[in-house]
Design a protein around this motif. Structure first.
Motif, PDB file in Angstrom:
ATOM      1  N   SER A 169       7.567   1.995  -6.713  1.00 13.00           N
ATOM      2  CA  SER A 169       7.757   3.544  -6.022  1.00 13.00           C
ATOM      3  C   SER A 169       8.550   3.846  -4.738  1.00 13.00           C
ATOM      4  CB  SER A 169       7.804   4.980  -6.071  1.00 13.00           C
ATOM      5  OG  SER A 169       6.347   4.982  -5.607  1.00 13.00           O
ATOM      6  N   LYS A 170       9.688   3.959  -4.283  1.00  9.03           N
ATOM      7  CA  LYS A 170       9.987   4.218  -2.427  1.00  9.03           C
ATOM      8  C   LYS A 170       8.223   4.164  -1.315  1.00  9.03           C
ATOM      9  CE  LYS A 170      13.051   5.705   0.984  1.00  9.03           C
ATOM     10  NZ  LYS A 170      14.303   6.959   1.153  1.00  9.03           N
ATOM     11  N   GLN A 171       7.881   5.304  -1.729  1.00 11.11           N
ATOM     12  CA  GLN A 171       5.911   5.781  -1.174  1.00 11.11           C
ATOM     13  C   GLN A 171       5.185   4.360  -1.519  1.00 11.11           C
ATOM     14  OE1 GLN A 171       3.888   8.598  -2.487  1.00 11.11           O
ATOM     15  NE2 GLN A 171       3.108   9.120  -0.139  1.00 11.11           N
ATOM     16  N   ILE A 172       5.569   3.657  -2.207  1.00  8.33           N
ATOM     17  CA  ILE A 172       4.437   2.488  -2.802  1.00  8.33           C
ATOM     18  C   ILE A 172       5.052   1.348  -1.841  1.00  8.33           C
ATOM     19  CG2 ILE A 172       3.056   0.968  -4.454  1.00  8.33           C
ATOM     20  CD1 ILE A 172       1.878   4.100  -4.087  1.00  8.33           C
ATOM     21  N   ALA A 173       6.061   0.864  -1.969  1.00 10.26           N
ATOM     22  CA  ALA A 173       6.700   0.252  -1.293  1.00 10.26           C
ATOM     23  C   ALA A 173       6.896  -0.165   0.019  1.00 10.26           C
ATOM     24  CB  ALA A 173       8.478  -0.304  -2.485  1.00 10.26           C
ATOM     25  N   GLU A 174       6.517   1.509   0.836  1.00  6.98           N
ATOM     26  CA  GLU A 174       6.964   1.430   2.040  1.00  6.98           C
ATOM     27  C   GLU A 174       5.508   1.089   2.657  1.00  6.98           C
ATOM     28  OE1 GLU A 174      10.368   4.846   2.745  1.00  6.98           O
ATOM     29  OE2 GLU A 174       8.386   5.008   2.867  1.00  6.98           O
ATOM     30  N   ALA A 175       4.282   1.431   1.496  1.00  6.75           N
ATOM     31  CA  ALA A 175       2.746   1.482   2.397  1.00  6.75           C
ATOM     32  C   ALA A 175       2.649  -0.044   2.433  1.00  6.75           C
ATOM     33  CB  ALA A 175       2.199   2.420   1.241  1.00  6.75           C
ATOM     34  N   LYS A 176       2.833  -0.893   1.379  1.00  8.97           N
ATOM     35  CA  LYS A 176       2.898  -2.126   1.102  1.00  8.97           C
ATOM     36  C   LYS A 176       3.540  -3.019   2.099  1.00  8.97           C
ATOM     37  CE  LYS A 176       1.782  -2.048  -3.713  1.00  8.97           C
ATOM     38  NZ  LYS A 176       0.535  -3.338  -4.020  1.00  8.97           N
ATOM     39  N   ILE A 177       4.513  -2.533   2.928  1.00  3.77           N
ATOM     40  CA  ILE A 177       5.365  -3.633   4.117  1.00  3.77           C
ATOM     41  C   ILE A 177       4.392  -3.430   4.506  1.00  3.77           C
ATOM     42  CG2 ILE A 177       7.761  -3.538   4.936  1.00  3.77           C
ATOM     43  CD1 ILE A 177       8.687  -2.663   2.228  1.00  3.77           C
ATOM     44  N   ASP A 178       4.582  -2.389   5.433  1.00 10.09           N
ATOM     45  CA  ASP A 178       3.385  -1.298   6.064  1.00 10.09           C
ATOM     46  C   ASP A 178       2.122  -2.141   6.356  1.00 10.09           C
ATOM     47  OD1 ASP A 178       5.774  -0.320   7.476  1.00 10.09           O
ATOM     48  OD2 ASP A 178       4.130   1.613   7.353  1.00 10.09           O
ATOM     49  N   ARG A 179       1.118  -2.243   5.361  1.00 10.93           N
ATOM     50  CA  ARG A 179       0.329  -3.270   5.481  1.00 10.93           C
ATOM     51  C   ARG A 179       0.584  -4.792   5.457  1.00 10.93           C
ATOM     52  NH1 ARG A 179      -3.833  -3.332   0.655  1.00 10.93           N
ATOM     53  NH2 ARG A 179      -4.887  -5.048   1.246  1.00 10.93           N
ATOM     54  N   VAL A 180       1.857  -5.481   5.207  1.00  8.46           N
ATOM     55  CA  VAL A 180       1.668  -6.887   5.164  1.00  8.46           C
ATOM     56  C   VAL A 180       2.511  -7.075   6.468  1.00  8.46           C
ATOM     57  CG1 VAL A 180       3.699  -8.832   4.626  1.00  8.46           C
ATOM     58  CG2 VAL A 180       2.993  -7.131   2.749  1.00  8.46           C
ATOM     59  N   HIS A 181       2.689  -5.766   7.470  1.00  4.38           N
ATOM     60  CA  HIS A 181       3.618  -6.322   8.786  1.00  4.38           C
ATOM     61  C   HIS A 181       2.461  -5.826   8.989  1.00  4.38           C
ATOM     62  CE1 HIS A 181       7.735  -5.446   7.607  1.00  4.38           C
ATOM     63  NE2 HIS A 181       7.708  -6.673   6.941  1.00  4.38           N
ATOM     64  N   SER A 182       1.379  -5.116   9.103  1.00  5.42           N
ATOM     65  CA  SER A 182       0.635  -5.355  10.282  1.00  5.42           C
ATOM     66  C   SER A 182      -0.925  -5.981  10.536  1.00  5.42           C
ATOM     67  CB  SER A 182      -0.505  -3.733   9.720  1.00  5.42           C
ATOM     68  OG  SER A 182      -1.472  -3.438   8.797  1.00  5.42           O
ATOM     69  N   GLU A 183      -1.215  -7.034   9.261  1.00  8.85           N
ATOM     70  CA  GLU A 183      -1.686  -7.840   8.112  1.00  8.85           C
ATOM     71  C   GLU A 183      -1.596  -8.881   9.714  1.00  8.85           C
ATOM     72  OE1 GLU A 183      -3.958  -8.029   5.468  1.00  8.85           O
ATOM     73  OE2 GLU A 183      -4.145  -6.063   4.318  1.00  8.85           O
ATOM     74  N   ALA A 184      -0.300  -9.989   8.860  1.00  3.50           N
ATOM     75  CA  ALA A 184       0.467 -10.659   9.774  1.00  3.50           C
ATOM     76  C   ALA A 184       0.194 -10.605  11.072  1.00  3.50           C
ATOM     77  CB  ALA A 184       1.813 -10.961   9.182  1.00  3.50           C
ATOM     78  N   ARG A 185       0.789  -8.999  11.929  1.00  2.80           N
ATOM     79  CA  ARG A 185       0.279  -8.931  13.311  1.00  2.80           C
ATOM     80  C   ARG A 185      -0.636  -8.999  14.304  1.00  2.80           C
ATOM     81  NH1 ARG A 185       4.187  -9.407  11.552  1.00  2.80           N
ATOM     82  NH2 ARG A 185       6.512  -8.530  11.180  1.00  2.80           N
TER      83      ARG A 185
END
Ligand code: TYC
Length: 104
Positions: free
Chosen positions: A75-91
């Protein structure tokens, strides 16, 4: 189950407009880059996208070879949350790893 029907004046049953919408689904697409380690991408696949070690390696290699690959569909909400998590862990680790979402 069909659409709800209402008895029209003419006596003909006509379909009502649906009152609920099925939520749209979004693909989370992982993008390749030259700096993120293969190990970190596999770790992200296992911890954020709940892939088995074998699946995680397969997706990572597919992205490495083809430039992009589907990490999952949500769903949109879950997709957005996972993307944020990937980006913050990567940074946090100093990697430029990026993912985007696409409507299914
Ligand atoms: N291309 C990277 C490397 O050779 C590995 C990699 C795979 C990076 C997938 C990002 O989404 C990615 N180290």
């Amino acid at each position: 189950m069909g659409k709800p029907r209402t008895q029209h004046e003419s006596g003909t049953a006509v379909a009502e407009k649906p009152r609920t919408k099925t939520p749209k689904q979004y693909k989370v697409i992982l993008l390749n880059d030259d700096y993120t380690t293969m190990e970190f991408v596999v770790y992200i696949m296992e911890t954020v996208f709940m892939k088995t070690p074998a699946e995680a390696i397969q997706i990572m290699l597919q992205v490495h070879k083809n430039g992009r690959g589907v990490a999952g569909i949500f769903s949109k909400q879950i997709a957005e949350a996972k993307i944020d998590r990937v980006h913050s862990e990567a940074r946090k680790e100093g990697f430029p790893l990026k993912c985007v979402m696409e409507e299914e």
